[in-house]
Structures are given as C-alpha cells and as structure tokens.
Design an enzyme around this catalytic site. Structure first.
Site, PDB file in Angstrom:
ATOM      1  N   ASN A 154      -1.750 -30.305   4.623  1.00 28.60           N
ATOM      2  CA  ASN A 154      -1.734 -29.010   5.307  1.00 28.60           C
ATOM      3  C   ASN A 154      -2.995 -28.243   4.926  1.00 28.60           C
ATOM      4  O   ASN A 154      -3.140 -27.820   3.774  1.00 28.60           O
ATOM      5  CB  ASN A 154      -0.474 -28.244   4.884  1.00 28.60           C
ATOM      6  CG  ASN A 154      -0.374 -26.876   5.529  1.00 28.60           C
ATOM      7  OD1 ASN A 154      -1.316 -26.402   6.153  1.00 28.60           O
ATOM      8  ND2 ASN A 154       0.775 -26.241   5.374  1.00 28.60           N
ATOM      9  N   CYS A 171      -1.008 -19.853   7.527  1.00 31.47           N
ATOM     10  CA  CYS A 171      -1.189 -21.075   8.331  1.00 31.47           C
ATOM     11  C   CYS A 171      -1.211 -20.789   9.826  1.00 31.47           C
ATOM     12  O   CYS A 171      -1.587 -21.658  10.612  1.00 31.47           O
ATOM     13  CB  CYS A 171      -0.098 -22.085   8.009  1.00 31.47           C
ATOM     14  SG  CYS A 171      -0.209 -22.705   6.332  1.00 31.47           S
ATOM     15  N   HIS A 210       0.542 -27.287  14.147  1.00 27.54           N
ATOM     16  CA  HIS A 210       0.165 -27.054  12.755  1.00 27.54           C
ATOM     17  C   HIS A 210       0.722 -28.211  11.928  1.00 27.54           C
ATOM     18  O   HIS A 210       1.844 -28.674  12.153  1.00 27.54           O
ATOM     19  CB  HIS A 210       0.753 -25.728  12.276  1.00 27.54           C
ATOM     20  CG  HIS A 210       0.561 -25.490  10.813  1.00 27.54           C
ATOM     21  ND1 HIS A 210      -0.646 -25.684  10.190  1.00 27.54           N
ATOM     22  CD2 HIS A 210       1.431 -25.092   9.845  1.00 27.54           C
ATOM     23  CE1 HIS A 210      -0.520 -25.414   8.911  1.00 27.54           C
ATOM     24  NE2 HIS A 210       0.730 -25.057   8.671  1.00 27.54           N
TER      25      HIS A 210
HETATM   26  N1  ACO Z   1       8.082 -34.745  -6.076  1.00 28.16           N
HETATM   27  C1  ACO Z   1       9.340 -35.078  -6.396  1.00 28.16           C
HETATM   28  N2  ACO Z   1      10.396 -34.246  -6.302  1.00 28.16           N
HETATM   29  C2  ACO Z   1      10.144 -33.011  -5.833  1.00 28.16           C
HETATM   30  C3  ACO Z   1       8.852 -32.591  -5.480  1.00 28.16           C
HETATM   31  C4  ACO Z   1       7.795 -33.498  -5.622  1.00 28.16           C
HETATM   32  N3  ACO Z   1       6.520 -33.201  -5.287  1.00 28.16           N
HETATM   33  N4  ACO Z   1       8.916 -31.314  -5.051  1.00 28.16           N
HETATM   34  C5  ACO Z   1      10.203 -30.940  -5.130  1.00 28.16           C
HETATM   35  N5  ACO Z   1      10.945 -31.969  -5.605  1.00 28.16           N
HETATM   36  C6  ACO Z   1      12.401 -32.013  -5.836  1.00 28.16           C
HETATM   37  C7  ACO Z   1      13.004 -30.643  -5.950  1.00 28.16           C
HETATM   38  O1  ACO Z   1      12.909 -30.161  -7.270  1.00 28.16           O
HETATM   39  C8  ACO Z   1      14.429 -30.921  -5.540  1.00 28.16           C
HETATM   40  O2  ACO Z   1      15.114 -31.484  -6.647  1.00 28.16           O
HETATM   41  P1  ACO Z   1      16.666 -31.134  -6.926  1.00 28.16           P
HETATM   42  O3  ACO Z   1      17.400 -31.615  -5.702  1.00 28.16           O
HETATM   43  O4  ACO Z   1      16.966 -31.883  -8.163  1.00 28.16           O
HETATM   44  O5  ACO Z   1      16.718 -29.638  -7.061  1.00 28.16           O
HETATM   45  C9  ACO Z   1      14.314 -32.005  -4.486  1.00 28.16           C
HETATM   46  O6  ACO Z   1      13.008 -32.592  -4.681  1.00 28.16           O
HETATM   47  C10 ACO Z   1      14.402 -31.482  -3.062  1.00 28.16           C
HETATM   48  O7  ACO Z   1      13.553 -30.343  -2.926  1.00 28.16           O
HETATM   49  P2  ACO Z   1      13.451 -29.529  -1.569  1.00 28.16           P
HETATM   50  O8  ACO Z   1      12.489 -28.391  -1.764  1.00 28.16           O
HETATM   51  O9  ACO Z   1      14.818 -29.223  -1.074  1.00 28.16           O
HETATM   52  O10 ACO Z   1      12.791 -30.642  -0.617  1.00 28.16           O
HETATM   53  P3  ACO Z   1      12.528 -30.589   0.933  1.00 28.16           P
HETATM   54  O11 ACO Z   1      13.100 -31.758   1.589  1.00 28.16           O
HETATM   55  O12 ACO Z   1      12.805 -29.227   1.513  1.00 28.16           O
HETATM   56  O13 ACO Z   1      10.931 -30.811   1.001  1.00 28.16           O
HETATM   57  C11 ACO Z   1       8.954 -29.494   1.373  1.00 28.16           C
HETATM   58  C12 ACO Z   1      10.060 -29.875   0.387  1.00 28.16           C
HETATM   59  C13 ACO Z   1       8.154 -30.724   1.677  1.00 28.16           C
HETATM   60  C14 ACO Z   1       8.082 -28.432   0.728  1.00 28.16           C
HETATM   61  C15 ACO Z   1       9.576 -28.933   2.683  1.00 28.16           C
HETATM   62  O14 ACO Z   1      10.583 -28.004   2.362  1.00 28.16           O
HETATM   63  C16 ACO Z   1       8.598 -28.271   3.598  1.00 28.16           C
HETATM   64  O15 ACO Z   1       7.753 -28.918   4.207  1.00 28.16           O
HETATM   65  N6  ACO Z   1       8.702 -26.943   3.806  1.00 28.16           N
HETATM   66  C17 ACO Z   1       7.934 -26.217   4.838  1.00 28.16           C
HETATM   67  C18 ACO Z   1       6.515 -25.977   4.442  1.00 28.16           C
HETATM   68  C19 ACO Z   1       5.861 -25.116   5.498  1.00 28.16           C
HETATM   69  O16 ACO Z   1       6.070 -25.295   6.694  1.00 28.16           O
HETATM   70  N7  ACO Z   1       5.058 -24.127   5.095  1.00 28.16           N
HETATM   71  C20 ACO Z   1       4.521 -23.193   6.094  1.00 28.16           C
HETATM   72  C21 ACO Z   1       3.094 -23.238   6.155  1.00 28.16           C
HETATM   73  S1  ACO Z   1       2.329 -23.014   4.586  1.00 28.16           S
HETATM   74  C22 ACO Z   1       1.456 -21.475   4.634  1.00 28.16           C
HETATM   75  O17 ACO Z   1       1.631 -20.665   5.482  1.00 28.16           O
HETATM   76  C23 ACO Z   1       0.463 -21.256   3.557  1.00 28.16           C
END
Ligand code: ACO
Length: 318
Positions: A275, A112, A245
C-alpha cells in the site's frame, strides 16, 4: 467543459523489502502476509529520497507522456501525508525541479484517498476555468511513518509516486467524481504530527485498527462504486477496468465482485508494491496504461479509501 487525462507516470524506489525481510524484523510469516493481504514485497525509499524527489520523477514521466511542456502547466496538486516540509510544499518543490513557473501549487492531505481528492480538485479547477492543464501527483514514503516494530502496519505499506496530467477537453473524459468522509471514525487510523514542544516519541507512528478499517472499507467502497457509476450514467457491465486503491487484495476482490468484474479487469499492483497510500491509484493507472491494458476510449473506475476516514472515486472515459 470536460476534462481528460493526457499522460501518466510513476516511480518506485529501487530497494525491495520482501516478506522474508519482514520475518527478520517482526514476528510474522510470509504465509500470514500473503493470505491476509496479498503482498509479497514492497519498495523502500533510499535515505536521500523525499516525496519531492520521488514525485518529480513520476511527474516528469507524466508530463513527457502528455506531450505538454512545463510552461503549459497551470497548477500542480500533490496528494501526500509524508512530505519533508510543510513548506515549501512538495508541489512547489516538484514545480521547481521540472521548471514549471507561475503555476498554482499546493499539497493536499487525505491519507490513502489523497489522489482521488487531488483529481477531483483538478477537475473542478478546469471546469471552473481556473486552469487548462493540471499536473496531479500522489506520493508517499510510508516506510518512514510506520513503526518498524509494529507488525500490524509495517507489513502493509510501501513507498512510491504516481502522476497524471489532466487537461481541458471538448469530449467527455471524466464522467463523474465523488468525495466523502466519515469524521466520526478518525481514531481507526491516526498519523500524529510530531509535537514540537516534546521529545521524539514512538507515538508519532501510524496507528491503525486494521480489522475495523477493513469492515468499513468493504461497505463504503461497495456503496461508492455504485454511486459513482450511477452519477456517470454507466452500468457495471460497461466498465472495462477497475483501478482500485491497493490496501488489501481481499478488499479489492470484494469491490470487483460487487461490480461483477473478473479479476482480469482489475489493475492489481499490491503484490509487488504494498500500500503506497496516495501513490497507489496513480501508480496502478500508470501500470495499466503502460502495459497496454488500459486503452483510449475505455471506461475505467478509480477509487480510494483511507484515514479520516476519507474516500473518493473518478469514473473516466480514458
Ligand atoms: N503477522 C502475523 N500475525 C499478525 C500480524 C502479522 N503481521 N498482524 C496481526 N497479526 C495477528 C493479530 O495479532 C491477530 O492475532 P489474535 O487473533 O491472536 O489477536 C490476528 O493476526 C488477526 O489480526 P486482524 O487484525 O484481525 O487481521 P485481519 O485479517 O483484519 O488483517 C489487516 C489485518 C491486513 C491489517 C486488515 O485488517 C486490513 O487490510 N485492514 C484494512 C487496511 C486499510 O484498508 N487501510 C486503509 C488505507 S491505509 C491509510 O489510509 C493510511
């Protein structure tokens, strides 16, 4: 020698994938996706579309808005991690499509953060006297690298292409660029290439440890924007727009808060695009320019963060 952006362009495939569509694909909800990411829909490339066909449309728009002709382009740099072929590179395919001859052409991979890496490379080529006009493209087809059954990634990503033309200039345009990486965190975000000697496997999809990536992103981007402003000699109050980004609205808001910017000074496209990896910053830039919000003479800060881990930025007087 300075560098300045002459024109921008963008392209999004026509097919829309909404949160309601995702509710039918994986166990998730519109409410969860909106609250955790700020995304309501994203675009999906049609079967015949490739990084080359999509990138060429964005590149042509950038070239047209720059006022240059194909023969004026000295180099084509394409940030992507989802090209159809290792070679010919997407850069060569775009050059062929646009009738750009005798130009340097290569793809760059920095997930990214790819557009920031391509922008910094283009800037360095121009400052070193190796090129006067560089066409920079960021393009990714993320829908094909995400496992359609993995709710932790399929909800986040979309497809798109963005581009700009960077040119040699007598007056300052690019005030500072920054690139960096943390190779010890490679396992947080992985996209393996298919093993040629093994049958196709689900293990070749994008894998992300989302909440850990999130924490790194917030800390690293805060530091990055401070360092970039210091390198360019600007105070946060002198910034007109942040062009971030588009990974997560909560990450974008945290960076804006760090800079003391109102969200009206941030170009946000994530809601309708998700994204788009390497395409997200140039698409946001193009949106800011074409909507008339980003104007000539404004100070804007571009930043991106992704797998590797890698990150980069550019402070620009547009
Ligand atoms: N729908 C419902 N529930 C979900 C989903 C979904 N799509 N995905 C995960 N959950 C659940 C998980 O299983 C977890 O359940 P649990 O508490 O029972 O274990 C709960 O939701 C919380 O999951 P987290 O992963 O802790 O959620 P978080 O608030 O961190 O959000 C997200 C996840 C949106 C992916 C976030 O962490 C994020 O944006 N991360 C950064 C992404 C990023 O910047 N990537 C870099 C660029 S990408 C690249 O370079 C290709």
């Amino acid at each position: 020698m300075h560098t300045k952006i002459l024109g921008t362009g963008g392209y999004l495939p026509s097919k829309v994938r909404t949160n309601a569509d995702l509710e039918r694909m994986v166990e998730t909800s519109d409410q969860w996706i909106m609250e955790r990411t700020g995304i309501s829909e994203r675009r999906v490339a049609a079967p015949g579309e490739t990084t080359a066909t999509m990138g060429a449309i964005a590149a042509r728009a950038a070239l047209e808005s720059s006022g240059l002709a194909p023969q004026d382009i000295d180099a084509v740099l394409v940030a992507t991690t989802s090209s159809s072929c290792a070679y010919p590179s997407t850069a060569c395919e775009i050059a062929r499509e646009l009738g750009i001859a005798n130009a340097a052409a290569m793809d760059l991979a920095a997930a990214c953060a790819g557009f920031s890496y391509a922008y910094a490379t283009a800037h360095a080529m121009i400052v070193a006297g190796q090129a006067r006009h560089v066409l920079i493209v960021g393009v990714d087809i993320c829908s094909r690298i995400c496992n359609p059954h993995d709710r932790t990634t399929i909800i986040l990503f979309g497809d798109g292409a963005g581009a700009c033309v960077l040119a040699a200039s007598d007056e300052p345009g690019t005030l500072a660029v920054r690139l960096s990486s943390d190779p010890t965190c490679g396992d947080l975000l992985r996209l393996p290439n298919p093993a040629r000697d093994e049958p196709p496997s689900e293990d070749n999809y994008l894998l992300m440890r989302g909440s850990e990536v999130f924490k790194h992103a917030v800390v690293i981007l805060s530091r990055l924007v401070d360092e970039t402003l210091a390198a360019g000699g600007l105070a946060p109050s002198e910034l007109d727009f942040l062009v971030p980004h588009q990974a997560n609205l909560r990450i974008i808001s945290a960076t804006a808060r760090r800079l003391g910017l109102d969200m009206s000074q941030v170009i946000v496209t994530i809601g309708k695009q998700g994204n788009t990896s390497s395409a997200s910053v140039p698409l946001a830039l193009d949106e800011g320019v074409r909507s008339g919000r980003i104007k000539r003479g404004m100070n804007i800060l571009l930043e991106s963060f992704g797998g590797g881990l890698t990150w980069g930025s550019a402070l620009i007087r547009f």
